[in-house]
Design a protein around this motif. Structure first.
Motif, PDB file in Angstrom:
ATOM      1  N   UNK A 100       0.825  -1.198   0.000  1.00  0.00           N
ATOM      2  CA  UNK A 100       0.000   0.000   0.000  1.00  0.00           C
ATOM      3  C   UNK A 100       0.866   1.259   0.000  1.00  0.00           C
ATOM      4  N   UNK A 101       1.903   1.278   0.841  1.00  0.00           N
ATOM      5  CA  UNK A 101       2.763   2.459   0.923  1.00  0.00           C
ATOM      6  C   UNK A 101       3.637   2.603  -0.315  1.00  0.00           C
ATOM      7  N   UNK A 102       4.007   1.479  -0.918  1.00  0.00           N
ATOM      8  CA  UNK A 102       4.814   1.554  -2.134  1.00  0.00           C
ATOM      9  C   UNK A 102       4.014   2.155  -3.282  1.00  0.00           C
ATOM     10  N   UNK A 103       2.728   1.821  -3.359  1.00  0.00           N
ATOM     11  CA  UNK A 103       1.879   2.442  -4.373  1.00  0.00           C
ATOM     12  C   UNK A 103       1.800   3.952  -4.154  1.00  0.00           C
ATOM     13  N   UNK A 104       1.726   4.348  -2.903  1.00  0.00           N
ATOM     14  CA  UNK A 104       1.684   5.779  -2.577  1.00  0.00           C
ATOM     15  C   UNK A 104       2.985   6.462  -2.986  1.00  0.00           C
ATOM     16  N   UNK A 105       4.115   5.798  -2.710  1.00  0.00           N
ATOM     17  CA  UNK A 105       5.417   6.395  -3.023  1.00  0.00           C
ATOM     18  C   UNK A 105       5.643   6.519  -4.527  1.00  0.00           C
ATOM     19  N   UNK A 106       5.189   5.550  -5.283  1.00  0.00           N
ATOM     20  CA  UNK A 106       5.385   5.608  -6.739  1.00  0.00           C
ATOM     21  C   UNK A 106       4.608   6.764  -7.364  1.00  0.00           C
ATOM     22  N   UNK A 107       3.523   7.185  -6.702  1.00  0.00           N
ATOM     23  CA  UNK A 107       2.759   8.327  -7.194  1.00  0.00           C
ATOM     24  C   UNK A 107       3.362   9.652  -6.747  1.00  0.00           C
ATOM     25  N   UNK A 108       4.168   9.617  -5.676  1.00  0.00           N
ATOM     26  CA  UNK A 108       4.711  10.845  -5.100  1.00  0.00           C
ATOM     27  C   UNK A 108       6.128  11.156  -5.579  1.00  0.00           C
ATOM     28  N   UNK A 114      13.039  16.977  -9.167  1.00  0.00           N
ATOM     29  CA  UNK A 114      13.984  18.091  -9.039  1.00  0.00           C
ATOM     30  C   UNK A 114      14.882  17.997  -7.816  1.00  0.00           C
ATOM     31  N   UNK A 115      14.503  17.198  -6.813  1.00  0.00           N
ATOM     32  CA  UNK A 115      15.294  17.121  -5.581  1.00  0.00           C
ATOM     33  C   UNK A 115      15.946  15.753  -5.438  1.00  0.00           C
ATOM     34  N   UNK A 116      17.075  15.743  -4.722  1.00  0.00           N
ATOM     35  CA  UNK A 116      17.761  14.476  -4.446  1.00  0.00           C
ATOM     36  C   UNK A 116      16.861  13.527  -3.662  1.00  0.00           C
ATOM     37  N   UNK A 117      16.148  14.083  -2.670  1.00  0.00           N
ATOM     38  CA  UNK A 117      15.296  13.245  -1.827  1.00  0.00           C
ATOM     39  C   UNK A 117      14.259  12.502  -2.662  1.00  0.00           C
ATOM     40  N   UNK A 118      13.628  13.202  -3.595  1.00  0.00           N
ATOM     41  CA  UNK A 118      12.605  12.557  -4.423  1.00  0.00           C
ATOM     42  C   UNK A 118      13.207  11.466  -5.294  1.00  0.00           C
ATOM     43  N   UNK A 119      14.365  11.727  -5.875  1.00  0.00           N
ATOM     44  CA  UNK A 119      14.989  10.742  -6.758  1.00  0.00           C
ATOM     45  C   UNK A 119      15.444   9.514  -5.969  1.00  0.00           C
ATOM     46  N   UNK A 120      16.036   9.753  -4.806  1.00  0.00           N
ATOM     47  CA  UNK A 120      16.480   8.643  -3.962  1.00  0.00           C
ATOM     48  C   UNK A 120      15.284   7.794  -3.533  1.00  0.00           C
ATOM     49  N   UNK A 121      14.231   8.444  -3.079  1.00  0.00           N
ATOM     50  CA  UNK A 121      13.040   7.705  -2.634  1.00  0.00           C
ATOM     51  C   UNK A 121      12.444   6.910  -3.787  1.00  0.00           C
ATOM     52  N   UNK A 125      12.081   2.983  -3.437  1.00  0.00           N
ATOM     53  CA  UNK A 125      10.743   2.395  -3.510  1.00  0.00           C
ATOM     54  C   UNK A 125      10.682   1.317  -4.592  1.00  0.00           C
ATOM     55  N   UNK A 126      11.343   1.572  -5.706  1.00  0.00           N
ATOM     56  CA  UNK A 126      11.367   0.579  -6.784  1.00  0.00           C
ATOM     57  C   UNK A 126      12.084  -0.695  -6.343  1.00  0.00           C
ATOM     58  N   UNK A 127      13.196  -0.543  -5.623  1.00  0.00           N
ATOM     59  CA  UNK A 127      13.937  -1.709  -5.138  1.00  0.00           C
ATOM     60  C   UNK A 127      13.127  -2.480  -4.100  1.00  0.00           C
ATOM     61  N   UNK A 128      12.444  -1.756  -3.227  1.00  0.00           N
ATOM     62  CA  UNK A 128      11.636  -2.425  -2.202  1.00  0.00           C
ATOM     63  C   UNK A 128      10.419  -3.104  -2.809  1.00  0.00           C
TER      64      UNK A 128
END
Length: 444
Positions: A100-108, A114-121, A125-128
């Motif tokens: 459920x949270x991974x689906x949320x992260x893939x949308x966010x 534009x930010x490192x945090x977004x790209x890292x997450x 998320x893809x690896x998890x």
């Protein structure tokens, strides 16, 4: 932390690479102290998760006190918080909540954000997601596209100092070990395209005591890449009038391999080099790899490690350690290249993401079936068969010259101590270079 007196920085003969100093420097083995890296076994999983949660909250509070958070920073903190909660769900084997949270992260989060945090997450998320899927379907290792990896590795070598740091600090240590040796044998445990060796060939071909005969054994899993690498290195050596032989082995070093396949000849001075990474398993089991290195009796072993504990331990251990490590790596790339730069995306996608995926989706003794060394230098230091060789001042000079190529150089941290040289970004150590000698290699 101690620094040796440095020799004047060596001159370069060509602008695309640095030439190691021809001064032999000190080659003085010393025993390294043993460090204990035991597995973290918490009796109470809830307390363990609370510990990491408290650290995350403390980090967020410190960030707020240090400066007001921008909208982009607030979004990044939200993403990291959800990512951590997802990691906790995976660690307690709650795949439905994790999904459920991974689906949320893939949308966010997007890897093009534009930010490192977004790209890292996005990449975490893809690896998890791969880990959750593999848990349902059974373990499956992704196919390795070595051509794309090697292409991205070349780009990484041009946009960041980390690979050059590994190459030229190791070259300097090998050069010092080869001082006044007429027949030398370099064994590269994962040679890829052999990017680091032309610089060493150049200085060996022009050294004061005359050039040695150089044999090189290159290990790899792609016969096509190995043959092309051997061809390129042979052509380069020929242009330098350097006597050279190349021996490719399409196997993993330490994986059902004995020393007879390496073909060490009498009178050769042997150097073993290993630039470690998490892109794929370049060698066999760690204990067997170390045993085989010992049997080769090398005069010098050059080792460059990623400075993170991602082998063994729990999933949360690997998650927290790798999140800190790769967030720092992404930050260092952002300081050099804009977010829409295609080379940056190539490195992040083909190298960084692949390593993150291997650590989180595939790694761990419960999934790989074997225990790996957390830090190779600790295992070598604890062994009676190896002694540490302090990285010389000339190696430090090489590292400093390399950093000057990559603005903003003030973002990188370079530390020499305990016989090693560490290269990091903003006080976070990312790569550690060390050198070792086999205790019974004095006759070579």
């Amino acid at each position: 932390m101690t620094c040796r007196k440095q020799s004047p920085p060596p001159q370069t003969l060509q602008t695309e690479y640095f030439i190691p100093s021809s001064h032999s420097g000190e080659f003085s083995p010393r025993k390294a102290p043993r460090k204990n890296y035991g597995d973290d076994t918490s009796a109470d999983r809830a307390d363990y998760e609370l510990q990491w949660g408290n650290e995350l909250q403390l980090h967020a509070e410190n960030s707020r006190r240090a400066r007001g958070l921008s909208k982009l920073d607030q979004q990044g903190l939200t993403l990291i918080t959800v990512l951590f909660e997802c990691a906790v769900a995976i660690s307690v084997e709650n795949p439905s909540e994790a999904h459920r949270m991974l689906l949320e992260l893939t949308q966010m989060a997007s890897p093009y954000g534009p930010s490192c945090a977004e790209r890292v997450v996005a990449y975490f998320a893809k690896a998890m997601s791969s880990r959750v899927l593999n848990s349902w379907l059974g373990i499956c290792s992704p196919l390795v596209n070595y051509k794309s990896i090697h292409s991205a590795f070349q780009v990484f070598n041009t946009i960041s100092p980390f690979i050059k740091f590994a190459h030229f600090t190791s070259n300097q240590a090998i050069l010092e070990a080869f001082h006044r040796r007429d027949t030398v044998h370099i064994i590269d445990l994962d040679i890829m395209q052999g990017l680091q060796w032309p610089a060493l060939f150049h200085i060996l071909a022009t050294r004061m005591e005359g050039p040695p005969h150089v044999r090189m054994t290159g290990f790899g899993t792609s016969s096509e890449v190995l043959l092309e690498t051997g061809k390129q290195l042979s052509n380069f050596a020929r242009r330098l009038s350097l006597s050279f032989e190349f021996h490719p082995i399409t196997r993993k070093f330490g994986d059902h391999l004995d020393t007879s396949m390496v073909q060490v000849r009498r009178g050769e001075t042997v150097a073993v080099h290993w630039l470690q990474h998490s892109l794929y398993d370049a060698t066999g089991p760690d204990w067997r790899t170390m045993k085989l290195i010992e049997e080769l009796s090398p005069r010098i072993v050059t080792l460059v490690e990623q400075d993170m504990s991602h082998n063994g331990g729990s999933f949360l251990d690997r998650f927290v350690g790798s999140l800190h490590y790769y967030s720092t790596m992404f930050d260092s790339l952002e300081a050099y290249l804009p977010s829409d730069n295609p080379n940056r995306h190539l490195v992040e996608h083909c190298l960084m993401y692949r390593e993150i995926n291997n650590i989180l989706a595939i790694g761990g003794p419960a999934r790989s079936g074997e225990d790996k060394f957390r830090h190779w230098r600790s295992e070598l230091g604890a062994s009676n068969s190896f002694m540490q060789v302090g990285m010389s001042g000339n190696s430090m000079a090489q590292a400093q010259l390399i950093l000057n190529m990559f603005p903003p150089s003030n973002g990188y941290s370079l530390v020499q101590g305990d016989g090693t040289i560490r290269l990091g970004w903003k006080d976070t150590s990312l790569y550690v270079a060390s050198a070792w000698t086999c205790s019974h290699a004095s006759s070579r």
